[in-house]
Design an enzyme around this catalytic site. Sequence first.
Site, PDB file in Angstrom:
ATOM      1  N   ASN A 186      10.472  -4.768   2.521  1.00 60.31           N
ATOM      2  CA  ASN A 186      11.076  -4.527   1.210  1.00 60.31           C
ATOM      3  C   ASN A 186      10.121  -3.604   0.451  1.00 60.31           C
ATOM      4  O   ASN A 186       9.088  -4.042  -0.039  1.00 60.31           O
ATOM      5  CB  ASN A 186      11.238  -5.872   0.481  1.00 60.31           C
ATOM      6  CG  ASN A 186      11.677  -5.706  -0.954  1.00 60.31           C
ATOM      7  OD1 ASN A 186      12.061  -4.614  -1.375  1.00 60.31           O
ATOM      8  ND2 ASN A 186      11.636  -6.791  -1.715  1.00 60.31           N
ATOM      9  N   TRP A 187      10.509  -2.329   0.389  1.00 58.86           N
ATOM     10  CA  TRP A 187       9.595  -1.344  -0.219  1.00 58.86           C
ATOM     11  C   TRP A 187       9.602  -1.429  -1.750  1.00 58.86           C
ATOM     12  O   TRP A 187       8.795  -0.784  -2.402  1.00 58.86           O
ATOM     13  CB  TRP A 187       9.975   0.073   0.231  1.00 58.86           C
ATOM     14  CG  TRP A 187       9.818   0.328   1.699  1.00 58.86           C
ATOM     15  CD1 TRP A 187       9.424  -0.563   2.663  1.00 58.86           C
ATOM     16  CD2 TRP A 187      10.050   1.569   2.376  1.00 58.86           C
ATOM     17  NE1 TRP A 187       9.404   0.052   3.902  1.00 58.86           N
ATOM     18  CE2 TRP A 187       9.782   1.357   3.758  1.00 58.86           C
ATOM     19  CE3 TRP A 187      10.460   2.836   1.975  1.00 58.86           C
ATOM     20  CZ2 TRP A 187       9.922   2.361   4.708  1.00 58.86           C
ATOM     21  CZ3 TRP A 187      10.600   3.849   2.927  1.00 58.86           C
ATOM     22  CH2 TRP A 187      10.320   3.608   4.275  1.00 58.86           C
ATOM     23  N   LYS A 188      10.535  -2.162  -2.307  1.00 61.55           N
ATOM     24  CA  LYS A 188      10.658  -2.279  -3.778  1.00 61.55           C
ATOM     25  C   LYS A 188      10.722  -0.876  -4.407  1.00 61.55           C
ATOM     26  O   LYS A 188      11.197   0.045  -3.761  1.00 61.55           O
ATOM     27  CB  LYS A 188       9.518  -3.134  -4.338  1.00 61.55           C
ATOM     28  CG  LYS A 188       9.389  -4.460  -3.584  1.00 61.55           C
ATOM     29  CD  LYS A 188       8.506  -5.462  -4.257  1.00 61.55           C
ATOM     30  CE  LYS A 188       8.479  -6.732  -3.414  1.00 61.55           C
ATOM     31  NZ  LYS A 188       7.713  -7.798  -4.010  1.00 61.55           N
ATOM     32  N   HIS A 233      16.779 -11.253  -4.659  1.00 60.21           N
ATOM     33  CA  HIS A 233      15.317 -11.283  -4.616  1.00 60.21           C
ATOM     34  C   HIS A 233      14.809 -11.848  -5.948  1.00 60.21           C
ATOM     35  O   HIS A 233      15.416 -11.620  -6.993  1.00 60.21           O
ATOM     36  CB  HIS A 233      14.778  -9.867  -4.389  1.00 60.21           C
ATOM     37  CG  HIS A 233      13.304  -9.849  -4.166  1.00 60.21           C
ATOM     38  ND1 HIS A 233      12.404  -9.896  -5.204  1.00 60.21           N
ATOM     39  CD2 HIS A 233      12.572  -9.838  -3.025  1.00 60.21           C
ATOM     40  CE1 HIS A 233      11.175  -9.905  -4.703  1.00 60.21           C
ATOM     41  NE2 HIS A 233      11.255  -9.864  -3.381  1.00 60.21           N
ATOM     42  N   GLU A 247      12.628 -10.973  -7.925  1.00 56.56           N
ATOM     43  CA  GLU A 247      12.451  -9.972  -8.999  1.00 56.56           C
ATOM     44  C   GLU A 247      13.789  -9.619  -9.630  1.00 56.56           C
ATOM     45  O   GLU A 247      13.873  -9.357 -10.837  1.00 56.56           O
ATOM     46  CB  GLU A 247      11.743  -8.727  -8.437  1.00 56.56           C
ATOM     47  CG  GLU A 247      10.272  -9.013  -8.160  1.00 56.56           C
ATOM     48  CD  GLU A 247       9.684  -8.271  -6.982  1.00 56.56           C
ATOM     49  OE1 GLU A 247      10.253  -7.244  -6.550  1.00 56.56           O
ATOM     50  OE2 GLU A 247       8.635  -8.731  -6.474  1.00 56.56           O
ATOM     51  N   GLU A 252      11.555 -17.263   0.125  1.00 58.79           N
ATOM     52  CA  GLU A 252      10.400 -16.626  -0.497  1.00 58.79           C
ATOM     53  C   GLU A 252       9.937 -17.451  -1.696  1.00 58.79           C
ATOM     54  O   GLU A 252      10.500 -17.316  -2.787  1.00 58.79           O
ATOM     55  CB  GLU A 252      10.759 -15.219  -0.979  1.00 58.79           C
ATOM     56  CG  GLU A 252      11.215 -14.291   0.118  1.00 58.79           C
ATOM     57  CD  GLU A 252      11.011 -12.833  -0.286  1.00 58.79           C
ATOM     58  OE1 GLU A 252      10.251 -12.160   0.417  1.00 58.79           O
ATOM     59  OE2 GLU A 252      11.573 -12.395  -1.286  1.00 58.79           O
ATOM     60  N   GLY A 310       3.631 -11.260  -3.695  1.00 59.42           N
ATOM     61  CA  GLY A 310       2.731 -10.280  -4.288  1.00 59.42           C
ATOM     62  C   GLY A 310       1.465 -10.885  -4.872  1.00 59.42           C
ATOM     63  O   GLY A 310       0.732 -10.215  -5.604  1.00 59.42           O
ATOM     64  N   SER A 353       3.515 -12.613   0.713  1.00 57.81           N
ATOM     65  CA  SER A 353       2.162 -12.269   1.164  1.00 57.81           C
ATOM     66  C   SER A 353       1.957 -12.414   2.677  1.00 57.81           C
ATOM     67  O   SER A 353       0.908 -12.874   3.127  1.00 57.81           O
ATOM     68  CB  SER A 353       1.117 -13.079   0.387  1.00 57.81           C
ATOM     69  OG  SER A 353       1.231 -12.816  -0.994  1.00 57.81           O
ATOM     70  N   GLY A 372       6.704  -7.443   1.620  1.00 60.46           N
ATOM     71  CA  GLY A 372       6.627  -6.524   0.492  1.00 60.46           C
ATOM     72  C   GLY A 372       5.451  -5.579   0.666  1.00 60.46           C
ATOM     73  O   GLY A 372       5.528  -4.598   1.408  1.00 60.46           O
ATOM     74  N   GLY A 373       4.342  -5.904   0.002  1.00 62.55           N
ATOM     75  CA  GLY A 373       3.172  -5.021  -0.019  1.00 62.55           C
ATOM     76  C   GLY A 373       2.772  -4.475   1.348  1.00 62.55           C
ATOM     77  O   GLY A 373       2.549  -3.260   1.498  1.00 62.55           O
TER      78      GLY A 373
HETATM   79  P1  PGA Z   1       4.892  -9.557  -0.714  1.00 65.90           P
HETATM   80  O1  PGA Z   1       6.425  -9.448  -1.195  1.00 65.90           O
HETATM   81  O2  PGA Z   1       4.889  -9.468   0.788  1.00 65.90           O
HETATM   82  O3  PGA Z   1       4.211  -8.370  -1.350  1.00 65.90           O
HETATM   83  O4  PGA Z   1       4.377 -10.849  -1.195  1.00 65.90           O
HETATM   84  C1  PGA Z   1       7.445 -10.108  -0.504  1.00 65.90           C
HETATM   85  C2  PGA Z   1       8.779  -9.804  -1.150  1.00 65.90           C
HETATM   86  O5  PGA Z   1       8.816  -9.643  -2.382  1.00 65.90           O
HETATM   87  O6  PGA Z   1       9.809  -9.727  -0.476  1.00 65.90           O
END
Ligand code: PGA
Length: 266
Positions: free
Chosen positions: A9-11, A103, A105, A177, A183, A222, A243-244
């Site tokens: 997930n590149w956001k 998600h 967010e 998640e 994050g 993470s 994510g990251g």
């Molecule tokens: P993260 O994000 O790996 O940076 O914790 C995961 C996500 O938001 O899907």
Amino acid sequence: MRRFLVAGNWKMHGSKELTAELISGVSRHVLDNARISEQKVLAYDILVCPATPYLQQASTLAEALPIQVGAQNVNANAQGAYTGEVSLSMLSELGCGHVLLGHSERREVFGETDTSIAEKFASCVNGEFDITPVLCIGETLAARQAGETENVVAAQLDAVLDVVGIEGFKDAVIAYEPVWAIGTGETASPEQAQQVHAFIRAKLSGLDAEIADKLRILYGGSVKPGNAEELFAQIDIDGGLIGGASLDVSSFAGICEAAQKLATQA
Ligand code: PGA
């Protein structure tokens, strides 16, 4: 046996340059790794979810590669006066086969509710486009500390089940998640994650054992090359939503390689 799915997930990150670098770099890494293994081919699936402006570029680049492309959000309506929104037919034309839904967010920053997420989910599974919803669910730190994790996750699932029924999960993916792990660098332990994954599968299994057994449940929060293998080794964890670490070729490829290792040693 369920096939692992490693999803990035590149956001709201990226550029044309990074899209090209990630897709070509990751595919080169994982294919080289597979070539030297006994299996020779990838024994798992890879999905990347770039921001909307890079979807076309990503799908064109990934066409001949073992990488699938998905979106990060969709509007439940087929078309209309919804300024700034994107429909399933548009995502389909951009080469997307998956879409992330709900998600944390989207829920926290953009006010998406269980109801709006369920509508989007329903439009994916009832529509004419072959776009798999990846339903993201998970509890906040406060909910976990209050011992409410299972109740929160069950309510998030029920909101969708009420609209589409268990049949709607036939071709879906779930991503568990925990919000406190997204994050933050803090990961759920493999045991903590497995416990919730098993709870999700058991809940769905009570409605249809076959659908629940085939359903891929990803862990997100993470995930890194250093913890991916022990997480993915859990019986009910079928890959990750990253994510990251999905924004760095060697980190994402390292996580993919954990899936390859586990899938080929089984
Ligand atoms: P993260 O994000 O790996 O940076 O914790 C995961 C996500 O938001 O899907």
